[in-house]
Design an enzyme around this catalytic site. Structure first.
Site, short mmCIF file in Angstrom:
data_model
loop_
_atom_site.label_atom_id
_atom_site.label_comp_id
_atom_site.label_asym_id
_atom_site.label_seq_id
_atom_site.Cartn_x
_atom_site.Cartn_y
_atom_site.Cartn_z
N CYS A 43 0.84 -1.19 0.00
CA CYS A 43 0.00 0.00 0.00
C CYS A 43 0.88 1.25 0.00
CB CYS A 43 -0.91 0.00 1.23
SG CYS A 43 -2.07 1.39 1.26
N ASP A 45 0.43 3.81 1.71
CA ASP A 45 0.40 4.42 3.05
C ASP A 45 1.82 4.75 3.55
OD1 ASP A 45 0.24 4.64 6.00
OD2 ASP A 45 -1.85 4.05 5.70
N ARG A 47 3.00 5.02 6.34
CA ARG A 47 3.45 4.30 7.54
C ARG A 47 3.95 2.90 7.23
NH1 ARG A 47 -2.21 4.88 10.38
NH2 ARG A 47 -2.67 4.25 8.23
N HIS A 99 -1.99 -3.95 5.10
CA HIS A 99 -1.76 -3.51 6.48
C HIS A 99 -3.10 -3.28 7.16
CE1 HIS A 99 -2.54 0.89 5.94
NE2 HIS A 99 -2.34 0.54 4.68
N CYS A 102 -6.13 -0.25 6.93
CA CYS A 102 -5.86 0.40 5.64
C CYS A 102 -6.98 1.37 5.25
CB CYS A 102 -5.69 -0.66 4.56
SG CYS A 102 -5.31 0.03 2.93
#
Ligand code: CO
Length: 210
Positions: A43, A45, A47, A99, A102
């Site tokens: 992803c 993302d 993080r 994750h 998400c």
């Protein structure tokens, strides 16, 4: 204004100098070739930084990221990465990593129109609909997390169903496709126990024989 990025450039000089201090030939070697054994599909993302999570240095992990770690056969971007990784780089492992929590998966569970992203995430809605009875029993947070796991399993299947992966197997190339999930809460990457190493593991309808 370049000043707005001053911290980033400063970090970069520090990072490059550190690498050279530890290994003077580091960048010269990398410049000549990359030799990653792994393709990471994850992803976008912020993080979930692929290399950091699995402790791999530049040159060791080929990476494709998008919102929700989706694999669509009509996505030229993802398919080009897949083909290059398998045919040119000859990676041995493809790791699809989702994750928990998400935002992409969460967005797919909302009925509110968010824009283009609704089209991008339609596969997640399909997965939800197919597993509705199981998912509706869970609390909202658990439902998102379970759907994050299910989405990884589906995207692993989507990778395996491509002609690119099946051709590699057909040619005797050693290639495993794995599904993992990362937790932003504790930094731990977990194996979801899906590991596909050949077309015989696929349902017959998906097998492409030459
Ligand atoms: Co995400």
């Amino acid at each position: 204004m370049a000043d707005e990025l001053a911290d980033l450039f400063q970090n970069n000089r520090h990072w490059a100098a550190q690498h050279i201090a530890q290994d003077p030939d580091f960048f010269t070697r990398l410049w000549q070739q990359q030799n990653p054994q792994y393709l990471w599909i994850g992803c976008s993302d912020s993080r979930v930084p692929a290399n950091d999570i699995v402790g791999l240095a530049p040159g060791e992990l080929f990476v494709h990221r998008n919102v929700g770690n989706m694999v669509y056969h009509t996505d030229f971007n993802c398919m080009s990465v897949l083909q290059y990784a398998i045919e040119i780089l000859q990676v041995k492992h493809i790791i699809v990593t989702g994750h928990y929590g998400c935002g992409g998966v969460r967005a797919a569970l909302q009925n509110r129109e968010l824009g283009l992203i609704d089209n991008w995430l339609y596969d997640v809605r399909d997965i939800y609909d197919r597993n509705r009875s199981k998912l509706e029993r869970l609390s909202e947070e658990e439902r998102v997390d379970r759907l994050c796991e299910m989405n990884v399993v589906q995207q692993v299947a989507n990778v395996c169903h491509t002609t690119i992966v099946q051709r590699a197997w057909h040619n005797g190339q050693q290639l495993s496709v794995h599904g993992c999930i990362y937790s932003v809460k504790d930094g731990i990457l977990r194996d979801l126990g899906v590991r596909v190493t050949g077309a015989e593991q696929l349902a017959p309808v998906y097998r492409i024989e030459e």
